[in-house]
Structures are given as structure tokens and as C-alpha cells.
Design a protein around this motif. Structure first.
Motif, short mmCIF file in Angstrom:
data_model
loop_
_atom_site.label_atom_id
_atom_site.label_comp_id
_atom_site.label_asym_id
_atom_site.label_seq_id
_atom_site.Cartn_x
_atom_site.Cartn_y
_atom_site.Cartn_z
N LYS A 101 0.81 -1.21 0.00
CA LYS A 101 0.00 0.00 0.00
C LYS A 101 0.85 1.26 0.00
CE LYS A 101 -3.74 -0.04 2.48
NZ LYS A 101 -4.70 -0.10 3.61
N GLY A 102 2.18 1.08 -0.07
CA GLY A 102 3.07 2.22 -0.11
C GLY A 102 3.34 2.69 -1.53
N VAL A 103 4.43 3.48 -1.66
CA VAL A 103 4.80 4.03 -2.97
C VAL A 103 5.98 3.28 -3.56
CG1 VAL A 103 5.60 6.09 -4.19
CG2 VAL A 103 3.91 6.29 -2.35
N GLY A 104 6.96 2.95 -2.70
CA GLY A 104 8.15 2.26 -3.19
C GLY A 104 7.92 0.77 -3.35
N THR A 105 8.88 0.12 -4.03
CA THR A 105 8.81 -1.32 -4.29
C THR A 105 9.61 -2.09 -3.24
OG1 THR A 105 8.56 -0.99 -6.68
CG2 THR A 105 9.39 -3.14 -5.94
N ALA A 106 9.05 -3.17 -2.75
CA ALA A 106 9.76 -4.07 -1.83
C ALA A 106 10.47 -5.12 -2.66
CB ALA A 106 8.78 -4.71 -0.86
N GLU A 107 11.79 -5.16 -2.59
CA GLU A 107 12.56 -6.06 -3.45
C GLU A 107 12.47 -7.51 -2.98
OE1 GLU A 107 13.74 -5.07 -6.22
OE2 GLU A 107 13.31 -2.94 -5.84
N THR A 108 12.36 -7.73 -1.67
CA THR A 108 12.24 -9.07 -1.10
C THR A 108 11.28 -9.01 0.07
OG1 THR A 108 14.54 -9.57 -1.69
CG2 THR A 108 13.50 -11.00 -0.06
N VAL A 109 10.43 -10.02 0.21
CA VAL A 109 9.48 -10.05 1.33
C VAL A 109 9.49 -11.44 1.97
CG1 VAL A 109 7.98 -8.34 0.23
CG2 VAL A 109 7.51 -10.78 -0.09
N TRP A 110 9.01 -11.50 3.20
CA TRP A 110 8.79 -12.78 3.85
C TRP A 110 7.47 -12.77 4.59
CZ3 TRP A 110 8.44 -12.39 9.17
CH2 TRP A 110 9.12 -11.32 9.78
N VAL A 111 6.86 -13.95 4.65
CA VAL A 111 5.58 -14.14 5.34
C VAL A 111 5.79 -15.21 6.40
CG1 VAL A 111 3.16 -14.80 5.14
CG2 VAL A 111 4.28 -13.55 3.28
N SER A 112 5.38 -14.93 7.63
CA SER A 112 5.55 -15.86 8.75
C SER A 112 4.19 -16.32 9.23
CB SER A 112 6.31 -15.18 9.90
OG SER A 112 6.43 -16.04 10.99
N TYR A 113 4.04 -17.65 9.36
CA TYR A 113 2.83 -18.27 9.87
C TYR A 113 3.17 -18.91 11.22
CZ TYR A 113 1.90 -18.30 4.79
OH TYR A 113 1.75 -17.96 3.47
N SER A 114 2.35 -18.67 12.24
CA SER A 114 2.59 -19.24 13.56
C SER A 114 1.31 -19.90 14.07
CB SER A 114 3.05 -18.16 14.54
OG SER A 114 3.21 -18.70 15.84
N PHE A 119 10.31 -14.79 -0.09
CA PHE A 119 10.03 -14.65 -1.52
C PHE A 119 11.00 -13.62 -2.09
CE2 PHE A 119 6.13 -15.88 0.63
CZ PHE A 119 5.74 -17.00 -0.09
N ASP A 120 11.97 -14.09 -2.85
CA ASP A 120 13.00 -13.22 -3.42
C ASP A 120 12.50 -12.65 -4.74
OD1 ASP A 120 15.34 -11.88 -3.81
OD2 ASP A 120 16.51 -13.63 -4.43
N GLN A 121 11.49 -11.81 -4.63
CA GLN A 121 10.92 -11.19 -5.81
C GLN A 121 10.31 -9.85 -5.40
OE1 GLN A 121 7.82 -14.62 -5.83
NE2 GLN A 121 6.87 -12.99 -7.03
N ALA A 122 10.21 -8.96 -6.35
CA ALA A 122 9.73 -7.61 -6.06
C ALA A 122 8.22 -7.59 -5.90
CB ALA A 122 10.15 -6.65 -7.17
N VAL A 123 7.78 -6.78 -4.95
CA VAL A 123 6.34 -6.56 -4.74
C VAL A 123 6.09 -5.08 -4.94
CG1 VAL A 123 4.46 -6.65 -3.08
CG2 VAL A 123 6.13 -8.51 -3.16
N GLY A 124 5.51 -4.76 -6.08
CA GLY A 124 5.30 -3.36 -6.43
C GLY A 124 4.11 -2.76 -5.72
#
Length: 424
Positions: A67-80, A115-120
Motif C-alpha cells: 500500500k506504499g509508494v516504493g517497491t519491496a525487493e524481497t518479502v517474507w511471510v511468517s505463519y505461527s 520470496f526473493d521477488q519484487a512486490v510493487g
């Protein structure tokens, strides 16, 4: 040398100017760092799940949005997930860690997927294959937490075992139509299963002579099959009520128990959860004051709704007392279990961990529920004297007061004699 008045005013002006400049810098700093160009990741698609049966499975259709303006180059999701749930077919780009129970946090498992991929910005993504979760035999009321962050995967929790990679094929994020995006970085929901748990107590059979101090060990246990996490779905904490037999007085109470009228109120466990097959022991030292025919105490669960516990027959158990040898026989009156309203200061008692308790006097453990009694340490008390835990401290206090009175009278007499000598 003191500063002249006009110099003081000048110094104050300088300080005020520097302070104003500092405020200006602080006011400008947030604008410089919050220029609106950073990404803002949120997670969505996570909803409460109810009505599972042990052995059942469900998928987690999680969405990731920027929901921001810049791109996230890498992200991670944690499930607990808490201990009634488990992950199935974890992808190789995820690492699973078992985290032990600590503080009041229950045991849980965490799967962190990188996830080693960009999230625009303005785009919604979801893993191409959702993570699958199964309900174990002990599942009842569990928690599911999902969190998303930018950057590489976080370090392992120091309270857990080393994480291990999944063995299923790696997955990636795929773009999906707009809609379904969340509004926060983390989501916490409940997962309930149809299950039962059997809370039960075990009493004790005591034996000794009048004047003996005996050890009373009683216990509470969750016979399962479900574990219970308090605070979720309206579950309330259960209390253990212990009533010593008539004709006895409490010399030393269990560490976790407190006097409540003629009874003692004890927690069923330490923390906010009770694992299946877990047990909590309670150890008391009782002095046999007199023989009363048919003297009997009890250990019982507090009254309150426990819809998961269908067997009520084991919610209460007897604490019997067999007084051997001579000694007076009293009427079947009330127990002198002592300490109405007294909480004592015992350092012994149960250790709160699964599998037993210590009696606080010699390190012995109560690994099994209820049962035998022992005699010894006649008159041993938690306050260092021979008084039972009845709040009675009249004799020591009276003796101290008398000593203080004598000392004060002596001091007054000496002062009067000195004054008489000085006047003569």
C-alpha cells in the motif's frame, strides 16, 4: 565567580536559541525519513476457522499487498500456530521452527517463507500454493498468526530449536486481481476444533498420631485428549479448592496456594494453558491436633462452566485421615486447617511444571497423583516457630512488648536519679 545578572540573561537566551534550533531539527527529521517513498506491506485473507475435527486440514489463502509508494525487493511471510495445529507439506523456501513455551506464551510452531521477488505498489499477490495446516488429536482452541515484512528472513527465535527448511517444492508469489488486500502487517485469529478435555483431581490418605506433622500431597491433571488455552472462546481459568481434614492445622501450605476461609485456593496451572496429560501437584504440611472420628477433607475443582469436560465424577476427591495410637477424640466439628485469610510466606510447594511438585522441605518430588502420607519434623512451621499457620503470633509479640516496657522504665528511672543529683 558568580555570573553577573546581564550575563545570566544572555546565557539563557543562548540556551533558548539552541533549544529552539533542536526542536526545528526534530520537527524536520520525520519529514526527511517519512517522505512517502517506502513500501508498506499488509497481509490479508486470514479469517477465523471453527468446527474442525482432529485430523482435519485447511488451507491458508493469504494475500500480500503493497500500500506504499516504493517497491519491496524481497518479502517474507511468517505463519505461527499453537500446539494443537501443525504444518503440512512446507515449501523449501520456508523454514519451520519449534518454539518452546516460555513466560505465558504457549508452545508453537512457526513457518517463515521468503520470496526473493519484487512486490510493487498497488498490486495484490498470493502464494501460488497456499500453506496447509492440520488439526492434531489435541487440537481444541488454537491461535493462528500471520505476519509480512520486507527484506530477508528474520533470525530464529532464541527460545526455540534451530529452524529446518521445508521439503516440498518452493513456491512464489503470483499477482491476483485487485481486492482482498488486508490493512495490517500482522493478523491474529482463532482456530477451534470439536474436542474434549477431562479435568480431574486426586486426593490423599493420611495417617499419623496426635502431635505428628504429616505431608499431604494431592494433584490436579488434564487427562486430555485436548489441551486447553485459556482466554480463547470464553474459556475461564479453573481453580483448585483444598479443604484439610478436621482436627488438623496447616503448618506449611503449598507455595501457589492461599487461604480462603477454611479452605485453600490453588491455581490449576502456572501460565495460561494446560497441556494434555499434564499434572499439577500441591504439597502441604499438616499437624494432627486431635483425633476426630471420620475426619475427612477434600480437593475439588471450582464451580464454573467447562463444556469441554463431560466427566464430572472425578472433579472432587477425598482427603482421609487415620489417627493412630492414643490421643483425645473430638467431636465431628469444623476443621482447624488454620489460616483463615492468611497467605503465609512459604517458599516450598509445587513447582508448576508438568509431572510433579516439590514439598519445599527436602527437594522430594510428587511425580504421581495423590496418595501416601509421611510423618516427621513435628511442629515444623513456615514462620520458624512451633505455631501452625493460624496467624497466631501473640506470645512473641507480647514478650517483645514487655521487654520494651521494662527497658523504657529503666531508662526513665536513671534519668530521674541523674536530675536529682544535679539539683543537689
Amino acid at each position: 565567580m558568580p555570573i553577573p545578572p546581564h550575563n545570566r540573561r544572555a546565557s539563557g537566551a543562548v540556551v533558548a536559541a539552541l533549544g529552539a534550533a533542536g526542536l526545528i531539527v526534530l520537527a524536520v527529521a520525520p519529514a526527511a525519513f517519512g517522505d512517502g517513498t517506502a513500501p508498506e506491506l499488509v497481509v490479508g485473507g486470514v479469517e477465523p476457522i471453527h468446527g474442525l475435527k482432529p485430523g482435519g486440514t485447511f488451507d491458508l489463502p493469504v494475500t500480500v499487498a503493497n500500500k506504499g509508494v516504493g517497491t519491496a525487493e524481497t518479502v517474507w511471510v511468517s505463519y505461527s500456530v499453537t500446539r494443537g495445529l501443525a504444518f503440512v507439506d512446507v515449501p523449501s523456501n520456508c523454514r519451520v521452527q519449534h518454539i518452546r513455551s516460555y513466560d505465558e506464551m504457549p508452545e508453537n510452531w512457526t513457518a517463515t517463507c521468503t520470496f526473493d521477488q519484487a512486490v510493487g505498489p498497488g498490486v495484490v499477490y498470493t502464494p501460488e500454493k497456499p500453506l496447509r495446516v492440520t488439526a492434531l488429536d489435541r487440537a481444541f482452541h488454537d491461535r493462528l498468526r500471520v505476519r509480512v515484512e520486507e527484506g530477508g528472513a528474520p533470525m530464529d527465535d532464541e527460545n526455540g530449536e534451530p529452524s529446518v527448511p521445508g521439503t516440498a517444492p518452493a513456491v512464489k508469489l503470483v499477482e491476483q486481481p485487485a481486492g482482498g488486500e488486508g490493512s495490517a502487517k500482522r493478523v491474529n485469529v482463532s482456530v477451534t476444533s470439536v474436542n474434549t478435555a477431562d479435568y480431574q483431581v486426586t486426593g490423599a490418605a493420611l495417617r499419623g498420631r496426635v502431635g505428628d506433622t504429616v505431608t499431604m500431597k494431592v494433584a490436579f491433571a488434564n487427562a486430555g485428549p485436548a489441551w486447553v488455552l485459556e482466554g480463547d472462546e470464553g474459556e475461564q481459568g479453573v481453580q483448585i479448592m483444598i479443604t484439610p481434614p478436621a482436627g488438623t492445622s496447616v503448618v506449611k501450605r503449598d507455595y501457589y496456594c492461599h487461604a480462603d476461609g477454611g479452605k485453600y485456593r490453588c491455581p490449576a496451572h502456572v501460565g495460561m494453558h494446560m497441556a494434555e496429560d499434564a499434572q499439577m501437584g500441591y504439597t502441604f504440611k499438616l499437624k494432627i491436633d486431635k483425633r476426630i472420628a471420620g475426619a475427612k477433607g477434600s480437593i475439588a475443582l471450582s464451580t464454573g462452566p467447562r463444556p469441554f469436560d463431560h466427566d464430572k465424577a472425578n472433579d472432587k476427591a477425598d482427603i482421609t485421615l487415620d489417627v493412630t495410637g492414643g490421643g483425645s477424640t473430638g467431636s465431628t466439628g469444623g476443621s482447624t486447617s488454620g489460616g483463615n485469610g492468611s497467605t503465609g510466606a512459604s517458599t516450598g510447594g509445587s513447582n508448576g511444571s508438568t509431572g510433579g511438585s516439590t514439598d519445599g522441605s527436602g527437594g522430594s518430588t510428587n511425580g504421581s497423583a495423590g496418595g501416601s502420607s509421611s510423618t516427621g519434623d513435628n511442629g515444623t512451621t513456615s514462620n520458624g516457630g512451633n505455631l501452625a499457620e493460624t496467624g497466631s503470633s501473640t506470645l512473641p509479640i507480647t514478650g517483645a512488648a514487655a521487654a520494651a516496657l521494662v527497658a523504657g522504665a529503666g531508662t526513665l528511672l536513671i534519668a530521674r536519679r541523674r536530675r536529682a543529683r544535679n539539683q543537689s
